[in-house]
Design an enzyme around this catalytic site. Structure first.
Site, PDB file in Angstrom:
ATOM      1  N   CYS A  76      30.981  36.616  33.997  1.00  0.00           N
ATOM      2  CA  CYS A  76      31.927  37.609  33.498  1.00  0.00           C
ATOM      3  C   CYS A  76      31.410  39.013  33.777  1.00  0.00           C
ATOM      4  CB  CYS A  76      32.144  37.432  31.999  1.00  0.00           C
ATOM      5  SG  CYS A  76      33.324  38.590  31.284  1.00  0.00           S
ATOM      6  N   HIS A 134      40.913  32.813  32.298  1.00  0.00           N
ATOM      7  CA  HIS A 134      39.728  33.597  31.911  1.00  0.00           C
ATOM      8  C   HIS A 134      40.154  34.980  31.404  1.00  0.00           C
ATOM      9  CE1 HIS A 134      35.420  35.021  32.552  1.00  0.00           C
ATOM     10  NE2 HIS A 134      36.076  36.144  32.507  1.00  0.00           N
ATOM     11  N   GLU A 135      41.137  35.583  32.127  1.00  0.00           N
ATOM     12  CA  GLU A 135      41.586  36.937  31.741  1.00  0.00           C
ATOM     13  C   GLU A 135      42.425  36.917  30.469  1.00  0.00           C
ATOM     14  OE1 GLU A 135      39.306  37.811  34.845  1.00  0.00           O
ATOM     15  OE2 GLU A 135      39.891  39.018  33.112  1.00  0.00           O
ATOM     16  N   HIS A 175      40.351  36.928  27.486  1.00  0.00           N
ATOM     17  CA  HIS A 175      39.823  38.242  27.109  1.00  0.00           C
ATOM     18  C   HIS A 175      40.768  38.993  26.176  1.00  0.00           C
ATOM     19  CE1 HIS A 175      36.008  38.750  29.080  1.00  0.00           C
ATOM     20  NE2 HIS A 175      36.476  38.510  30.288  1.00  0.00           N
TER      21      HIS A 175
HETATM   22  C1  LIG Z   1      31.847  37.633  36.948  1.00  0.00           C
HETATM   23  C2  LIG Z   1      32.028  37.694  38.449  1.00  0.00           C
HETATM   24  C3  LIG Z   1      30.942  36.898  39.128  1.00  0.00           C
HETATM   25  C4  LIG Z   1      31.941  39.148  38.886  1.00  0.00           C
HETATM   26  C5  LIG Z   1      33.386  37.087  38.838  1.00  0.00           C
HETATM   27  N1  LIG Z   1      33.514  37.298  40.245  1.00  0.00           N
HETATM   28  C6  LIG Z   1      33.828  36.367  41.104  1.00  0.00           C
HETATM   29  O1  LIG Z   1      34.116  35.241  40.805  1.00  0.00           O
HETATM   30  N2  LIG Z   1      33.793  36.883  42.387  1.00  0.00           N
HETATM   31  C7  LIG Z   1      34.541  36.569  43.448  1.00  0.00           C
HETATM   32  C8  LIG Z   1      35.081  35.294  43.625  1.00  0.00           C
HETATM   33  C9  LIG Z   1      35.855  35.092  44.747  1.00  0.00           C
HETATM   34  F1  LIG Z   1      36.424  33.922  44.938  1.00  0.00           F
HETATM   35  C10 LIG Z   1      36.085  36.098  45.657  1.00  0.00           C
HETATM   36  C11 LIG Z   1      35.524  37.333  45.433  1.00  0.00           C
HETATM   37  F2  LIG Z   1      35.746  38.300  46.305  1.00  0.00           F
HETATM   38  C12 LIG Z   1      34.753  37.584  44.342  1.00  0.00           C
HETATM   39  C13 LIG Z   1      34.580  37.756  38.165  1.00  0.00           C
HETATM   40  O2  LIG Z   1      35.054  38.763  38.692  1.00  0.00           O
HETATM   41  N3  LIG Z   1      35.108  37.220  37.037  1.00  0.00           N
HETATM   42  C14 LIG Z   1      36.193  37.951  36.416  1.00  0.00           C
HETATM   43  C15 LIG Z   1      35.848  38.477  35.043  1.00  0.00           C
HETATM   44  O3  LIG Z   1      34.707  38.547  34.621  1.00  0.00           O
HETATM   45  N4  LIG Z   1      36.907  38.835  34.359  1.00  0.00           N
HETATM   46  O4  LIG Z   1      36.806  39.263  33.089  1.00  0.00           O
HETATM   47  C16 LIG Z   1      34.693  35.962  36.426  1.00  0.00           C
HETATM   48  C17 LIG Z   1      35.399  34.762  37.086  1.00  0.00           C
HETATM   49  C18 LIG Z   1      34.920  33.472  36.402  1.00  0.00           C
HETATM   50  C19 LIG Z   1      36.063  32.518  36.464  1.00  0.00           C
HETATM   51  C20 LIG Z   1      37.287  33.320  36.717  1.00  0.00           C
HETATM   52  C21 LIG Z   1      36.915  34.744  36.910  1.00  0.00           C
HETATM   53 ZN   LIG Z   2      35.405  38.111  32.068  1.00  0.00          ZN
END
Ligand SMILES: CC(C)(C)[C@H](NC(=O)Nc1cc(F)cc(F)c1)C(=O)N(CC(=O)NO)CC1CCCC1
Ligand SMILES: [Zn+2]
Length: 187
Positions: free
Chosen positions: A114, A157-158, A161
């Site tokens: 996250c 996930h969002e 939040h």
């Molecule tokens: C926490 C983090 C590792 C930064 C995660 N990024 C991610 O999955 N990167 C990613 C994946 C891809 F498929 C293509 C790309 F370009 C980048 C993310 O943004 N989140 C969103 C978040 O924290 N929202 O509050 C966590 C993910 C975990 C499962 C769904 C979202």
């Molecule tokens: Zn998150």
């Protein structure tokens, strides 16, 4: 422009609050916020900008993570298959709501992280494999879409939040890497 400094981290009470619905059609302020949230995700996935601004590659962001307790989320999932552009999703959702979900469950093989959590938390985060979501767009138009696999995981996930739920709330503490039968593992 949103950078990592604008993102609050675990321990901040706003991450545990239930966010408020926004008026529809969204106000100019809420439309602008949504645009900036989506731009942050695009910047974070652009190698130069991510490097320059020191951004973690993000695929989703919820307004509470910016200390704005409103039911607004942005998702920007690149379509892995250029032939199927619809396999990705890039949008801002106002007052998103899961209308229904599959009995079938799914989780990411590598677990979840996250943007508001600066540590690794191992364990499977089991979610619905498919969901039907309703939401309003920046113009106040109502949408109802069906999502599956990775897109469904990101949106769940969002939406967690905006309900004050963190991904690790779903991890079985006793057996974090235990998988029930029938759970689809998404690699
Ligand atoms: C926490 C983090 C590792 C930064 C995660 N990024 C991610 O999955 N990167 C990613 C994946 C891809 F498929 C293509 C790309 F370009 C980048 C993310 O943004 N989140 C969103 C978040 O924290 N929202 O509050 C966590 C993910 C975990 C499962 C769904 C979202
Ligand atoms: Zn998150």
């Amino acid at each position: 422009m949103i950078t990592m400094d604008d993102i609050i981290r675990e321990g901040h009470p706003t991450l545990r609050a239930v966010a408020k619905e926004v008026p529809i059609p969204p106000t100019a302020e809420d439309v602008e916020l949504g645009k900036e949230m989506l731009q942050f995700l695009k910047n974070s996935q652009d190698p130069e900008k991510a490097e320059e601004l020191q951004l973690r590659g993000g695929v989703g962001l919820a307004a509470p993570q910016l200390d704005v307790s409103k039911r607004i989320i942005a998702v920007h999932v690149p379509s892995v298959d250029p032939e199927k552009p619809e396999s990705g999703i890039s949008t801002v959702m106002y007052n998103p709501k899961v209308l229904s979900h599959s009995v079938q469950e799914a989780c990411l093989g590598e677990g979840e992280g996250c943007l508001s959590v600066d540590r690794e938390v191992p364990g499977y985060v089991v979610r619905a494999a498919r969901i039907t979501v309703s939401y309003f767009d920046a113009e106040g138009e109502k949408h109802k879409i069906r999502l599956k696999n990775y897109n469904a995981i990101v949106v769940q996930h969002e939406i967690d939040h905006i309900n004050g739920i963190m991904f690790y709330d779903h991890i079985d503490e006793k057996n974090p890497l235990q998988l029930k039968d029938g759970v689809l593992v998404i690699e």
